[in-house]
Design a protein around this motif. Structure first.
Motif: not given
Ligand code: ATP
Ligand code: MG
Length: 566
Positions: A529-557
């Motif tokens: 999302x636009x907001x996430x990318x403003x913060x630095x990348x994709x927001x990635x979260x395991x189904x079992x977690x509450x909070x996401x990590x912001x991960x840069x597009x190059x490092x996301x995979x």
């Protein structure tokens, strides 16, 4: 990559009325399953993907254990079932259909006969042994109470395997190979399933394990020993026998009045005696012949144990007329002075001062010594084991837990091969009967058992190995070309690395997408999302977690691959 906008997928806010347990509710709500009729379900595209992944695990482990896949017709000639007598004994649980020439067929509920017939025609020599063959195919059972979605259906998917060996010893090795494969299958599928000792039921044979998933909705009772690991189905469970303390004779048997007292508890209360001093006497029919069974007044008879003790005889509770003919008025019967076969539970051995019915309305006999006053043919373990009874292996108290059976292994011996004449030629050219085992997994039931065991208030939590898609990629701004481009690039990279991605590209509010992703239960949620990318990348979260990590597009995979590999 699948896109929601192209997928046949509808999630539901409410579960249907008839979905009583959480896994059934979630399978429907998440759009994995739809009902066609009672006990009949359609796998929707997402449900199908999870099913295929589970089936792939089952196949891999079967092949690893040396089993070869086959596929038999579901429609089987009645003649096959007549050869073993099961055309008669299977009863109304088996679907039977006629063709236009009035020939009868069976919609297979299981397939021992068909596999044994194949072994008979294809296995000629000891050189072909051991032979383990299996299939993954629909089975049909006219269940008394189909319910809980895939847990108890009229039609369901079973993996059934059959082993053919030249000796008991070799059959044990095949059994062990299948047992070990089952342990691996359930572990890989992320399911906590415990092997427990089991009765052999209608299939017959002499030894069996069931793989049980503990769940409050389970229809089986399992006696479980935390101390030593002993676990057994209540149908089968044994206990360390504790003899009753009433072992000293206290004079002759004496008739005592017990007006209107019939149940053991009532007789005990009336005579101010402990309940276990009153012996419960029951007349049962074993293959139609009356026998009497005795258990302490505070215990239940386990009819399955009685059946096993009487070599598989059909056990029924005797009708009142029979009880009166062979013993006395219903509710006042006892073993003294009777001539029919009498069997007593082991715990009654040495009982010398107990209370039994006098075979006379309104009277009981007190101070009865079973050895002195009655003719007991055998003392056997005949009671139903319950919470707090002592473990037969280590003597610690047993706990009772509810469970659902997802698989079962049987040592069949020669029951089917003998009946059907399935033999091979041994090293000396002499014909010998094949020794068999059979091994079933309820694949569709297992799929739902995974959901029953792995969920939270928001929905399913799929183990990565069987998730319909490993990654749910939520496109929050489908109209922003930069966001779309980055999301597509990530999806392509993930797919190149063998990870499947489901992209939510609908024109829906973010909140709706978050809710649906949790409901469906993707192991990893990625927000683009636009907001996430403003913060630095994709927001990635395991189904079992509450909070996401912001991960840069190059490092996301890499980040996703690492999370899935855990
Ligand atoms: P249950 O006691 O639950 O009725 P079963 O002992 O009769 O099962 P098996 O003949 O051992 O079942 O069949 C092998 C496997 O098939 C079972 O372990 C179970 O996982 C699955 N299974 C049996 N009946 C059904 C059903 N009606 N719906 C879905 N799965 C089933
Ligand atoms: Mg079973």
């Amino acid at each position: 990559m699948m896109r929601w906008s192209k997928a046949l997928l509808n999630t539901l806010r409410e579960a249907p009325q008839d979905a009583e347990i959480i896994s059934h509710q979630l399978m429907i709500r998440a759009g994995l399953l739809r009902k066609l009729g009672g006990g009949l379900y359609t796998y929707m595209p997402l449900g199908m993907r999870a099913l295929h992944k589970l089936e792939a695990i089952v196949r891999e482990e079967m092949e690893r254990a040396g089993a070869q896949e086959t596929l038999f017709p579901i429609l089987q000639p009645a003649e096959l079932w007549k050869q073993t007598g099961r055309w008669e004994t299977m009863g109304p649980g088996m679907f039977r259909v006629k063709d236009r020439k009035d020939a009868w067929y069976v919609l297979a509920p299981t397939a021992e006969e068909a596999f044994t017939a194949l072994a008979k025609s294809e296995i000629a020599s000891y050189r072909q042994l051991p032979c383990i063959i299996y299939q993954m195919q629909d089975k049909f059972r006219d269940e008394i109470r189909p319910r809980f979605g895939l847990i108890r259906g009229k039609e369901f998917i079973m993996k059934d395997a059959y082993s053919f060996d030249k000796s008991e010893e070799a059959a044990d090795a095949s059994y062990k190979a299948m047992y070990d494969a089952y342990v691996r299958i359930f572990k890989r599928a992320g399911l906590n399933a415990k092997p427990v000792e089991a009765d052999t039921g209608d299939i017959g044979g002499n030894f069996s394990h069931e793989f049980m998933v503990f769940a409050a909705s389970g229809e089986d009772g399992i006696l479980d020993c935390e101390a030593c690991g002993y676990a057994a189905n209540q149908e089968r469970a044994e206990r360390q026998t504790v003899l009753l303390p009433y072992t000293t004779e206290a004079g002759a048997a004496t008739e005592v009045a017990t007006p209107n007292q019939h149940a053991c508890e009532d007789v005990a209360a009336y005579l101010k005696a402990p309940v276990d001093r009153v012996v419960k006497s029951m007349v049962m029919l074993a293959n139609g012949e009356p026998v009497m069974v005795l258990v302490p007044g505070n215990r239940e008879l386990n009819e399955i144990k009685l059946r096993r003790f009487l070599n598989g005889a059909k056990i029924e509770v005797a009708d009142d007329a029979t009880v009166e003919k062979v013993a006395g008025p219903v509710g006042s019967i006892g073993p003294v002075g009777l001539s029919l076969p009498i069997y007593a539970d082991k715990s009654l051995e040495g009982a010398a001062d107990v209370i039994v019915g006098a075979n006379k309305e309104g009277f009981h006999l007190d101070h009865v010594s079973l050895a002195r006053d009655a003719k007991i043919l055998a003392y056997e373990d005949l009671t139903l084991v319950t919470e707090g009874d002592l473990c037969p292996k280590c003597g610690k108290p047993l706990a009772i837990r509810r469970g659902t059976e997802v698989g079962q292994c049987f040592k069949l011996g020669t029951k089917y091969s003998k009946a059907m004449g399935a033999t091979y030629l041994d090293e000396n050219g002499v014909a010998q009967v094949l020794t068999m085992g059979c091994y079933g997994i309820g694949v569709s039931r297992t799929l739902q058992a995974i959901v029953e065991q792995s969920n939270d208030a928001n929905g399913i939590i799929w183990p990565a190995a069987v998730a319909p898609y490993q990654v749910g990629l939520l496109l929050l701004d489908p109209d922003n070309p930069e966001v779309v481009a980055k999301a597509k690039a990530l999806a392509a990279e993930l797919e190149a690395r063998g990870i499947d991605v489901f992209m939510d590209d609908r024109a829906e509010r973010p909140g709706v997408k978050f809710k649906d992703a949790d409901l469906i239960g993707f192991p990893i949620r990625v927000v683009a999302g636009t907001k996430g990318f403003e913060k630095g990348g994709f927001e990635i979260r395991r189904r079992t977690e509450k909070d996401s990590d912001i991960i840069a597009p190059e490092a996301a995979a890499d980040a996703i691959v690492a999370r899935l590999a855990e």
